[in-house]
Design an enzyme around this catalytic site. Structure first.
Site, mmCIF file in Angstrom:
data_model
loop_
_atom_site.group_PDB
_atom_site.id
_atom_site.type_symbol
_atom_site.label_atom_id
_atom_site.label_comp_id
_atom_site.label_asym_id
_atom_site.label_seq_id
_atom_site.Cartn_x
_atom_site.Cartn_y
_atom_site.Cartn_z
ATOM 1 C CE1 TYR A 54 31.508 39.915 7.533
ATOM 2 C CE2 TYR A 54 29.557 41.219 8.007
ATOM 3 C CZ TYR A 54 30.821 41.112 7.454
ATOM 4 O OH TYR A 54 31.387 42.179 6.815
ATOM 5 C CG HIS A 105 41.039 43.275 6.762
ATOM 6 N ND1 HIS A 105 41.010 43.192 5.385
ATOM 7 C CD2 HIS A 105 41.693 44.425 7.046
ATOM 8 C CE1 HIS A 105 41.626 44.234 4.874
ATOM 9 N NE2 HIS A 105 42.055 44.993 5.861
ATOM 10 N N GLY A 171 47.800 37.073 -3.946
ATOM 11 C CA GLY A 171 46.354 37.084 -4.152
ATOM 12 C C GLY A 171 45.649 38.346 -3.704
ATOM 13 C CG ASN A 197 47.349 38.878 -7.694
ATOM 14 O OD1 ASN A 197 46.445 38.112 -7.369
ATOM 15 N ND2 ASN A 197 47.278 40.181 -7.496
#
Length: 229
Positions: A54, A105, A171, A197
Site C-alpha cells: 500500500y 472501500h 468504469g 465503461n
C-alpha cells in the site's frame, strides 16, 4: 429539472490517470495474490508485506492527476445534486474538485488502528512500528476495506438510491458486490440507469443505457448532454 444523481465509479475511471486495475498484466496487482495483500488474514500473516504494497499504491496515487472524466463529474455538481460513490481508494475525484464523495472501500490517504479503530491521515510511508495516536498500539493499517470486510457508507448509499432520479455506473466491472447490486436496487425503485465503461460490464443488460469507450471521452460527452437537457 435538477437531477439527484448517484454515480458509482470504479478502477476504469482512474486507469487513464495511470493507476492500475486488478486485471492489468504486469502491474502492481499482478505481482501479488489478493489474499496476501487485500485481506485481514494477509495483514495478520505479514503486515510488512501489506504495508509495503500500500505504500507503493499510495506513492502512485500521489503522483497521479485527475483526467477529463474526473473533471467532468466534478463539474456536474454545479448543475445537479450529485453523490459520487467510489470503489477507488485514490483521491482523484477530490483533486478534480468533487465535494460529495463517499469512499466505500476506504482511502489510501487514511490510516486506522486495528485495536481501537481510530482513524487519521496516513503518512506517505507506513511502517509496522507506527503507533496509534489514540491508544498508542503498534497496530496500524491502511484504512482500506479488504475482501471479507463491510464497505463503508452502505446506509447512506441505500438512502441516496431511494431518493435518486438517475443512477450512473462509470468504469466498473460489475463483478464486485455489493456495488454490483446497486443497479438492480435502482431499477427496483424505478430509477433510470446508465453505464459508461470501456467495454460492457458483466451486468450491462441491467442498464437502460450503455455508453462504451474510454472514460475520458464518454463521461464528458454524457455530462455535457445531461447539463444541456
Amino acid at each position: 429539472m435538477k437531477e439527484q444523481i448517484v454515480i458509482l465509479t470504479g478502477a476504469g475511471i482512474s486507469a487513464e490517470s495511470g493507476l492500475g486495475t486488478f486485471r492489468d498484466e504486469g502491474g502492481l496487482w499482478a505481482k501479488h495474490r489478493i489474499k496476501d495483500v487485500a485481506t485481514p488474514e494477509g495483514f495478520m500473516r505479514d503486515p510488512e508485506l501489506v504495508l509495503g504494497f500500500y505504500n507503493m499504491r499510495r506513492a502512485e496515487a500521489v503522483k497521479a492527476t485527475p483526467n477529463a472524466a474526473h473533471v467532468a463529474l466534478a463539474a456536474l455538481e454545479a448543475a445537479h445534486d450529485v453523490l459520487i460513490v467510489t470503489q477507488n481508494v485514490d483521491g482523484l475525484h477530490e483533486a478534480a474538485g468533487a465535494r460529495n464523495v463517499l469512499h466505500m472501500h476506504g482511502s489510501l490517504a487514511r490510516a486506522m488502528c486495528v485495536r481501537c479503530e481510530a482513524r487519521w491521515d496516513a503518512p506517505l510511508v507506513m511502517r509496522v512500528t507506527d503507533t496509534c495516536p489514540e491508544c498508542g498500539a503498534a497496530a496500524t493499517r491502511p484504512d482500506i476495506v479488504w475482501f471479507g470486510e463491510m464497505p463503508y457508507g452502505m446506509e447512506e448509499i441505500d438512502a441516496a438510491l431511494r431518493e435518486a432520479t438517475l443512477f450512473a455506473s462509470v468504469g466498473t466491472s460489475g463483478n464486485v458486490y455489493p456495488a454490483a447490486g446497486f443497479v438492480a436496487e435502482a431499477r427496483r425503485m424505478g430509477v433510470p440507469t446508465v453505464e459508461l465503461n470501456l467495454e460492457p460490464s458483466a451486468g450491462h443488460s441491467m442498464f437502460d443505457e450503455v455508453h462504451v469507450g474510454p472514460a475520458s471521452e464518454v463521461v464528458p460527452k454524457w455530462v455535457n448532454a445531461l447539463c444541456r437537457s
